[in-house]
Scaffold this motif. Structure first.
Motif, PDB file in Angstrom:
ATOM      1  N   LEU A  99       0.837  -1.195   0.000  1.00  0.00           N
ATOM      2  CA  LEU A  99       0.000   0.000   0.000  1.00  0.00           C
ATOM      3  C   LEU A  99       0.872   1.245   0.000  1.00  0.00           C
ATOM      4  O   LEU A  99       1.837   1.340   0.759  1.00  0.00           O
ATOM      5  CB  LEU A  99      -0.916   0.010   1.222  1.00  0.00           C
ATOM      6  N   PRO A 100       0.539   2.214  -0.846  1.00  0.00           N
ATOM      7  CA  PRO A 100       1.329   3.448  -0.882  1.00  0.00           C
ATOM      8  C   PRO A 100       1.017   4.304   0.340  1.00  0.00           C
ATOM      9  O   PRO A 100      -0.096   4.253   0.870  1.00  0.00           O
ATOM     10  CB  PRO A 100       0.854   4.135  -2.160  1.00  0.00           C
ATOM     11  N   PRO A 101       1.991   5.079   0.794  1.00  0.00           N
ATOM     12  CA  PRO A 101       1.709   5.982   1.914  1.00  0.00           C
ATOM     13  C   PRO A 101       0.777   7.099   1.460  1.00  0.00           C
ATOM     14  O   PRO A 101       0.859   7.563   0.321  1.00  0.00           O
ATOM     15  CB  PRO A 101       3.082   6.530   2.297  1.00  0.00           C
ATOM     16  N   ARG A 102      -0.104   7.500   2.311  1.00  0.00           N
ATOM     17  CA  ARG A 102      -1.034   8.599   1.995  1.00  0.00           C
ATOM     18  C   ARG A 102      -0.625   9.819   2.807  1.00  0.00           C
ATOM     19  O   ARG A 102      -0.893   9.899   3.986  1.00  0.00           O
ATOM     20  CB  ARG A 102      -2.480   8.220   2.346  1.00  0.00           C
ATOM     21  N   SER A 103       0.023  10.749   2.142  1.00  0.00           N
ATOM     22  CA  SER A 103       0.439  11.958   2.847  1.00  0.00           C
ATOM     23  C   SER A 103      -0.594  13.065   2.732  1.00  0.00           C
ATOM     24  O   SER A 103      -0.704  13.905   3.598  1.00  0.00           O
ATOM     25  CB  SER A 103       1.789  12.442   2.311  1.00  0.00           C
ATOM     26  N   SER A 104      -1.351  13.054   1.628  1.00  0.00           N
ATOM     27  CA  SER A 104      -2.388  14.055   1.460  1.00  0.00           C
ATOM     28  C   SER A 104      -3.619  13.370   0.893  1.00  0.00           C
ATOM     29  O   SER A 104      -3.514  12.341   0.236  1.00  0.00           O
ATOM     30  CB  SER A 104      -1.922  15.170   0.516  1.00  0.00           C
TER      31      SER A 104
END
Length: 130
Positions: free
Chosen positions: A100-105
């Motif tokens: 899963l990709p990191p969600r920064s925004s």
């Protein structure tokens, strides 16, 4: 040994089919239900999901879209472009073997495909409030 009315039975198992109809649930149940349904679908390797929230005033749709924007396993989502139109949201999630990709925004709002008819893009613009 005879069975009695006091025995508990396991809950009925419903097969996952990738369609979640929210009409039968109270609004306060939706966040946990949606999260758990996405996790169950991902574990079952269902990566294309249809969430039916209805048309109405759009309150439940906005809630569902806000939850989907925050959920890391969601790759993309958009309003259905079939006869249900803005009454359902189509969700693509990452397969279980994909990191899963990191969600920064927060992710952007649902995108309108360029191939969508002009009336659909107009309705989506009105109801999504970009």
């Amino acid at each position: 040994m005879e069975s009695s009315d006091t025995e508990t039975h396991p809950p009925a198992q419903t097969p996952l089919d990738g369609v979640l109809d929210l009409h039968a649930f109270r609004p306060q149940e939706v966040p946990d239900l949606l999260r758990e349904y996405l996790r169950a679908c991902r574990a079952a390797q269902l990566t294309e999901i249809r969430i039916i929230h209805g048309k109405g005033k759009g309150v439940l749709r906005k809630t569902v879209h806000a939850l989907l924007r925050r959920e890391p396993m969601v790759r993309n989502f958009r309003l259905a472009n079939d006869r249900s139109s803005w009454g359902a949201t189509l969700v693509d999630i990452y397969p279980p073997d994909a990191p899963l990709p990191p969600r920064s925004s927060p992710a952007s709002k649902a995108q309108v495909p360029e191939s969508a008819p002009g009336w659909y893009r107009l309705l989506q613009h009105i109801f999504i409030k970009r």
